[in-house]
Scaffold this motif. Structure first.
Motif, PDB file in Angstrom:
ATOM      1  N   ALA A 147      25.019  36.248  36.229  1.00  0.00           N
ATOM      2  CA  ALA A 147      24.277  37.823  35.794  1.00  0.00           C
ATOM      3  C   ALA A 147      24.488  38.216  34.495  1.00  0.00           C
ATOM      4  CB  ALA A 147      24.819  39.184  36.657  1.00  0.00           C
ATOM      5  N   ASP A 148      25.545  38.341  34.315  1.00  0.00           N
ATOM      6  CA  ASP A 148      25.749  38.846  32.997  1.00  0.00           C
ATOM      7  C   ASP A 148      25.348  38.198  31.595  1.00  0.00           C
ATOM      8  OD1 ASP A 148      27.818  41.660  33.762  1.00  0.00           O
ATOM      9  OD2 ASP A 148      29.486  39.365  33.861  1.00  0.00           O
ATOM     10  N   GLN A 149      25.414  37.148  31.701  1.00  0.00           N
ATOM     11  CA  GLN A 149      24.453  36.534  30.679  1.00  0.00           C
ATOM     12  C   GLN A 149      22.871  36.819  30.610  1.00  0.00           C
ATOM     13  OE1 GLN A 149      27.560  33.222  32.293  1.00  0.00           O
ATOM     14  NE2 GLN A 149      26.566  32.260  29.914  1.00  0.00           N
ATOM     15  N   ALA A 150      23.092  36.679  31.865  1.00  0.00           N
ATOM     16  CA  ALA A 150      21.408  36.958  31.507  1.00  0.00           C
ATOM     17  C   ALA A 150      20.416  38.774  31.359  1.00  0.00           C
ATOM     18  CB  ALA A 150      20.349  36.944  33.694  1.00  0.00           C
ATOM     19  N   ALA A 151      21.164  39.428  31.496  1.00  0.00           N
ATOM     20  CA  ALA A 151      21.434  41.164  31.080  1.00  0.00           C
ATOM     21  C   ALA A 151      21.598  41.000  30.271  1.00  0.00           C
ATOM     22  CB  ALA A 151      22.521  41.666  31.703  1.00  0.00           C
ATOM     23  N   ALA A 182      19.675  42.291  37.072  1.00  0.00           N
ATOM     24  CA  ALA A 182      20.961  41.040  35.993  1.00  0.00           C
ATOM     25  C   ALA A 182      21.764  42.382  36.278  1.00  0.00           C
ATOM     26  CB  ALA A 182      20.184  40.497  35.125  1.00  0.00           C
ATOM     27  N   LEU A 183      21.514  43.240  35.753  1.00  0.00           N
ATOM     28  CA  LEU A 183      22.624  44.521  35.369  1.00  0.00           C
ATOM     29  C   LEU A 183      22.784  44.410  36.573  1.00  0.00           C
ATOM     30  CD1 LEU A 183      20.883  46.733  32.700  1.00  0.00           C
ATOM     31  CD2 LEU A 183      23.191  45.971  32.773  1.00  0.00           C
ATOM     32  N   TRP A 184      22.197  45.052  38.152  1.00  0.00           N
ATOM     33  CA  TRP A 184      22.232  45.204  39.547  1.00  0.00           C
ATOM     34  C   TRP A 184      23.130  44.837  39.745  1.00  0.00           C
ATOM     35  CZ3 TRP A 184      21.803  50.146  41.530  1.00  0.00           C
ATOM     36  CH2 TRP A 184      22.445  49.727  43.034  1.00  0.00           C
ATOM     37  N   ARG A 185      23.211  42.822  39.745  1.00  0.00           N
ATOM     38  CA  ARG A 185      24.019  42.261  40.424  1.00  0.00           C
ATOM     39  C   ARG A 185      25.443  41.000  39.563  1.00  0.00           C
ATOM     40  NH1 ARG A 185      20.001  37.007  41.216  1.00  0.00           N
ATOM     41  NH2 ARG A 185      18.332  37.819  42.617  1.00  0.00           N
ATOM     42  N   ALA A 195      21.172  49.821  35.590  1.00  0.00           N
ATOM     43  CA  ALA A 195      20.137  49.386  35.966  1.00  0.00           C
ATOM     44  C   ALA A 195      18.961  50.176  36.656  1.00  0.00           C
ATOM     45  CB  ALA A 195      20.536  48.079  37.184  1.00  0.00           C
ATOM     46  N   LEU A 196      19.518  51.493  37.081  1.00  0.00           N
ATOM     47  CA  LEU A 196      18.308  52.099  37.942  1.00  0.00           C
ATOM     48  C   LEU A 196      16.831  52.629  37.612  1.00  0.00           C
ATOM     49  CD1 LEU A 196      20.903  54.260  40.688  1.00  0.00           C
ATOM     50  CD2 LEU A 196      19.326  52.394  41.105  1.00  0.00           C
ATOM     51  N   PRO A 197      17.146  53.244  36.467  1.00  0.00           N
ATOM     52  CA  PRO A 197      15.984  53.645  35.520  1.00  0.00           C
ATOM     53  C   PRO A 197      15.573  52.539  34.717  1.00  0.00           C
ATOM     54  CG  PRO A 197      18.386  53.619  34.049  1.00  0.00           C
ATOM     55  CD  PRO A 197      18.799  53.817  35.354  1.00  0.00           C
TER      56      PRO A 197
END
Length: 219
Positions: A147-151, A182-185, A195-197
């Motif tokens: 997820a970090d790399q994806a974000a 991705a950030l949420w994960r 991530a929320l906004p």
């Protein structure tokens, strides 16, 4: 030359019909396209292009298994013609293969293809840029626990789409929404607050009337 001209005309017709959403007519044009390719003595490289076009068409119809098959056939021809694995045409076929695998939700196989490309590129910065394919790579990372790399990749994709299409358009909303996922994960408080906004804005854009057709066609 006449045969090649006919094949090129059919290829352009298929593409134009597909872009216009006239899929039934595009299907018939594709059949003619493939029939002509078998009947004429076209160069092998030209046949590879025919299969590549067929792969893209099948993908647009969400026939992902067939799209994968055509992408592999196209690449096999290039391999037989001694095209290097990092030749631009073969990298384009690799991208076609990756998106077909992702369409089938075969995420580990898509990631393995990126790992293969990274091995080919080695430490060559130019080649590493050519095999990045950030949007497709981000999805492979996202669905394989990276997820970090994806974000990080999706932040760049969202920014690029925003510049190209403008705020509120479906594509920047899609990529920023995926960035939010991705950030949420990553499960850190700071990233989830960021991530929320992104997620809320993506949903708002998806619900806009201007994006209704994209939601139906792309989803």
């Amino acid at each position: 030359f006449i045969s090649s001209d006919l094949g090129n005309a059919l290829a352009q017709k298929t593409h134009s019909l597909r872009e216009a959403g006239r899929l039934a007519e595009a299907e018939e044009s594709l059949k003619s396209y493939l029939r002509v390719s078998r009947e004429i003595e076209s160069p092998p490289g030209y046949l590879s292009g025919i299969y590549a076009g067929a792969a893209n068409f099948r993908f647009s119809q969400r026939e992902f298994v067939q799209a994968e098959s055509y992408a592999r056939k196209s690449d096999k021809i290039l391999e037989a013609l001694a095209y290097e694995p990092v030749h631009p045409s073969r990298l384009a076929r690799a991208q076609d293969l990756i998106i077909a695998l992702q369409g089938q939700k075969r995420w580990p196989q898509a990631l393995a293809e990126f790992e293969r490309l990274d091995k080919l590129a080695g430490d060559d910065k130019v080649l590493r840029g050519r095999v990045l394919f950030p949007a497709e790579r981000a999805l492979a990372y996202l669905w394989n626990g990276k997820a970090d790399q994806a974000a990080e990749l999706l932040a760049g994709v969202a920014a690029s789409n925003g510049r190209r299409y403008g705020a509120g358009h479906f594509f920047p909303a899609q990529s920023s929404g995926l960035q939010g996922v991705a950030l949420w994960r990553t499960a850190t408080a700071a990233n989830r607050a960021q991530a929320l906004p992104l997620l809320k804005n993506a949903v708002r854009a998806f619900m806009a009337p201007a994006n209704a057709d994209f939601m139906e066609d792309v989803g």
